[in-house]
Structures are given as structure tokens and as C-alpha cells.
Design a protein around this motif. Structure first.
Motif: not given
Ligand code: SAJ
Length: 424
Positions: A204, A208, A211, A261-263, A273, A276, A280
Motif C-alpha cells: 500500500l 500511495t 499517488d 489502494d490509498p483508500w 491518513a 493520503i 486522492r
């Protein structure tokens, strides 16, 4: 010889199954989709990936790879099913859970189970392990369990499967070592053993990190437009700094990995987070920014005929999952524009998208503007004079900085490049 089952024959499961089969293992590829099974058994393939068809056919023809909808007892089980995201940005572990339940029915002493699907931290120990233990066997003692994420890049899957480093996260030391020994069959990159939850977090963290870095590039593109600066030139010069590598802005981030994935971090730790989540949101609003740029240049979009080139989430692949290009087109349609899209990798019939056209020429006919959404190699050779002939208004927005601006301007086009500082 140990027998392997691979559950899920998608972008990761199919190449992985073929790789073990061509390295001498007996492999059973299992999928719940009957169409996929029939296609593979009749010599076809449902995935566009360089070199994959040849490897799959070689594996099947060797007799080492068989495809079925039913799992049988094996010695190693690889779970390579998808972990999609729900509408409220939560990991949908349904496929992982049902794969683990199916394995539990045939699990026996001495087996090794590998979870490859990208999963929220602690899925291996909190979700998969208890399901497998319903078999009456004890994890780490009677059977071994590891998390080993796939990290291959679509478009380069076969090369990266062999040459990338690999992380193996065991639920105990014995599991980790068994996993390492197993993947040494074909992996030439470094194999590092750690615990299962660390391995989940590593996967992850990688996506991330990418992203967040793309988000800052996208935010730079908007800032550059605001300040009348060409972001592409600015990035090129900034990247001469020995410790700076800014990525490319674009119409947003797609695919089933980086945009998803970052979610999984945000879901599990929403208060922590925060950066992150913000990244997003920047990437998810980039398609709306592209639409805003078009509106600034073309005025009211309602009723306008527009052409778009590219619908996949990135160049030279046929994958449209979470594609920002789809998001741009849908937003334009919602505003009342008439949009037609051509993508050499997505034939109109197969896509399920009703706005696809047959060729660049066909979609550009009578259009008041053209937007380039994906930098497929086929688009590098576009001829602006030819395209311009059938357009009603020669306007181009290039969201990927891929065209030769002077050449298009010489062909009579007004050209904008996302982030070129000429927003108004
Ligand atoms: N993108 C940009 N700017 C860039 C780079 C990418 O806008 O500078 C966009 C692309 O256009 C695309 C999206 O980001 O829409 C993601 O594309 P990608 O090529 O960065 O990555 P994926 O999603 O194809 O594959 C990633 C890879 N992860 C990393 O590079 C950290 C791959 O190694 C993983 O195995 C894969 O996710 C996965 O399955 O998790």
C-alpha cells in the motif's frame, strides 16, 4: 512435484499461473467466470498484455496448466482475486473471503497458502487465517500462510514478474521461508522475507507514494495555469536538481491499483491518513479540471460536438478501469456535449461504452474541439492537417503533453496543453 492452484485468472493470476507452469509445476488455474475459462481452453486470452498469449498457450500446450471452475486439492494455493473498492471507498474483500472459504474445504496438512491480492493491513491475519482455520488445521503449524503482493506494471507484467524484487510476509518464520523458497522458482529479483502485516503495508505504501507524487504534479499543473507558467518546462528544469523527481501531470489517476489502494489506509485510519486522502481528492478532481479547461476555451459545452482520443487509464494497454479519461468524457456528456472517442486498444463493440468510434478521422468529423486523453504510441504520429480537414473548429487540448505544438499550430490549430499557463 507439488501441485499449485491459482485462484483468479486476471492480470496477475494468469501470468503467475503460466510462469509456474512453464517452470515445471502442475498448475490448476481456477476462475469463477465461465466465459474466461472457455476462452482460455479454446486457445484465446481475455487480457491485452505484451507476450502473455504466447506464454499462456505454451503453458497450456505443455500440459502443465489446466483451467477449471472447480478447485481441487493441491499443495500450494495462490489467491489472486481482485479487491475492488465500494462506492463509499471501502475495500470489498468478498472475492478474497470466498477464495479462502473454497481453499478451506480442500486444505490439508503441509499446504502453503499465498494471498497476492492487494489488501488492507491485517487482512491476512485477521480475515484469511481464521477462515482457513475453519478446516480444523492450525495456521503456521499444520499449514503455512504468507502475504506476497504482486507489484508488476501492466504493460511490462512478464518482465517485472521475474525481475522485480519480491516481498514475502509470513504469519510465522516457517511460512515466510517456505514462501521464499516457492517464489525462487522463477523470481530473479531479490526476495525479502518479513511478517504478513508489514508486507501488506509495503504494497500500500508503494502505490500511495506514487499517488501522492502524481497529486503534487497535478496540483503544480493547476498552479502553473494560475500563474501563467508552463508546468512542463518548470518540471523539466526542477528535475535537474539531484534530489527532485516530479512526475507528470495529466487528466487524473486511474487503474485498479493506484487510484484504489490509498483508500485502504484511509478506511482503516481516517484520522491519520489525512495527506493520503487529500492526494486522492486532488487526483480524483483532475478530470473536472480538464473539463473546466475545455469550457474556458470553447465556451458553453452544451450541444458542442467534441472528439476525444484515448479512453484507457494509461498508454498502450486496453484497461479502462477507473480511467480518468472515462471520467472526463462522462462529465462532458453530463454537461450536454456530444462526445465521440477513439482508442486503438478499445474496439467500440467490446467496450460497453456507447461513445466509442472507429477511427480518429471518424470521431473528429465536424467536431468543435479535440481532447487528447491518453498518450498511446499510435497517437504520436497523428497528422494535424488531415485531422483538421474534417473538424468544424481546429482546437486541441493535450492533457499529456505529447504533441508537437508548433506542428499543430502550423496546421491551423489553437493548441492548449494542460498546465501550459494559458488557461483563459
Ligand atoms: N500517471 C500520471 N502521471 C505519472 C505517472 C502515472 O498521471 O507521472 C497516471 C497514469 O496515467 C495512470 C495512473 O497514474 O492513470 C497509474 O499508472 P502507473 O503506470 O503509475 O501505475 P499502474 O497503476 O499501472 O501500476 C501500479 C504500479 N505501482 C507503482 O509503480 C508504485 C505497479 O508496480 C503495481 O504493481 C500496480 O500499480 C499494482 O497492481 O498495484
Amino acid at each position: 512435484m507439488r501441485r499449485i492452484a491459482v485462484l483468479g485468472l486476471g492480470y496477475i493470476g494468469l501470468p503467475t499461473a503460466s510462469m509456474f507452469a512453464t517452470h515445471g509445476y502442475q498448475v490448476l488455474g481456477v476462475d469463477t467466470n465461465k466465459t474466461v475459462i472457455e476462452l482460455l481452453n479454446s486457445g484465446g486470452i481475455h487480457i491485452e498484455e505484451p507476450g502473455l498469449k504466447t506464454v499462456v498457450q505454451a503453458a497450456i500446450n505443455s500440459g502443465n496448466l489446466s483451467i477449471s471452475s472447480r478447485l481441487e486439492p493441491c499443495d500450494v494455493f495462490i489467491i489472486a482475486v481482485p479487491t475492488p473498492i465500494t462506492a463509499d471507498k471501502k475495500a470489498d474483500l468478498g472475492y478474497v473471503i470466498s477464495a479462502a472459504e473454497t481453499i478451506a474445504e480442500v486444505l490439508k496438512k503441509g499446504d502453503l497458502v499465498v494471498l497476492e491480492a492487494t489488501s488492507p493491513p491485517r487482512t491476512t491475519v485477521d480475515v484469511v487465517l481464521p477462515i482457513l482455520e475453519r478446516s480444523g488445521l492450525q495456521g503456521g503449524e499444520d499449514f503455512l500462510l504468507v502475504y506476497s503482493p504482486e507489484r508488476v506494471l501492466p504493460g511490462k507484467i512478464l518482465h517485472e514478474l521475474v525481475h522485480n524484487s519480491r516481498v514475502i510476509g509470513g504469519i510465522n518464520r516457517e511460512s515466510g521461508e517456505a514462501g521464499k523458497h516457492f517464489y525462487e522458482t522463477f523470481v530473479e529479483g531479490e526476495i525479502r522475507v518479513t511478517d504478513a502485516t508489514t508486507a501488506e503495508m509495503i504494497k500500500l505504501m508503494e502505490n500511495t507514494y506514487r499517488d501522492v507524487n502524481i497529486a503534487v504534479a497535478n496540483e503544480f499543473s493547476r498552479l502553473a495555469d494560475q500563474f501563467g507558467v508552463n508546468v512542463w518546462q518548470a518540471i523539466e528544469i526542477a528535475n535537474l536538481h539531484p534530489r527532485v523527481t516530479i512526475l507528470n501531470p495529466g487528466p487524473g489517476v486511474g487503474g485498479h491499483c493506484i487510484s484504489v489502494d490509498p483508500w485502504f489506509f484511509v478506511e482503516k485510519a481516517p484520522d491519520t491518513a489525512r495527506l493520503i486522502r487529500q492526494a486522492r481528492e486532488v487526483n480524483d478532481t483532475q478530470p473536472a479540471y480538464v473539463v473546466e479547461l475545455l469550457g474556458n476555451q470553447l465556451g458553453k459545452l452544451k450541444g458542442k460536438k467534441l472528439a476525444a482520443l484515448g479512453i484507457t487509464y494509461k498508454p498502450d494497454v486496453d484497461d479502462i478501469r477507473e480511467s480518468p479519461a472515462v471520467a472526463v468524457v462522462k462529465k462532458l456528456l453530463a454537461l450536454g456535449a456530444e462526445v465521440k472517442v477513439f482508442d486503438p486498444y478499445v474496439p467500440p463493440g467490446d467496450s460497453g461504452l456507447d461513445f466509442m468510434g472507429e477511427s480518429t478521422q471518424a470521431v473528429c468529423e465536424d467536431a468543435s474541439g479535440l481532447v487528447l486523453l491518453v498518450n498511446h504510441k499510435e497517437f504520436r504520429e497523428l497528422d494535424p492537417s488531415l485531422i483538421g480537414e474534417s473538424m468544424e473548429n481546429r482546437y486541441l487540448l493535450d492533457t499529456r503533453n505529447m504533441i508537437d505544438r508548433v506542428r499543430w499550430e502550423q496546421a491551423g490549430f489553437t493548441v492548449n496543453i494542460l498546465g501550459d499557463g494559458q488557461r483563459e
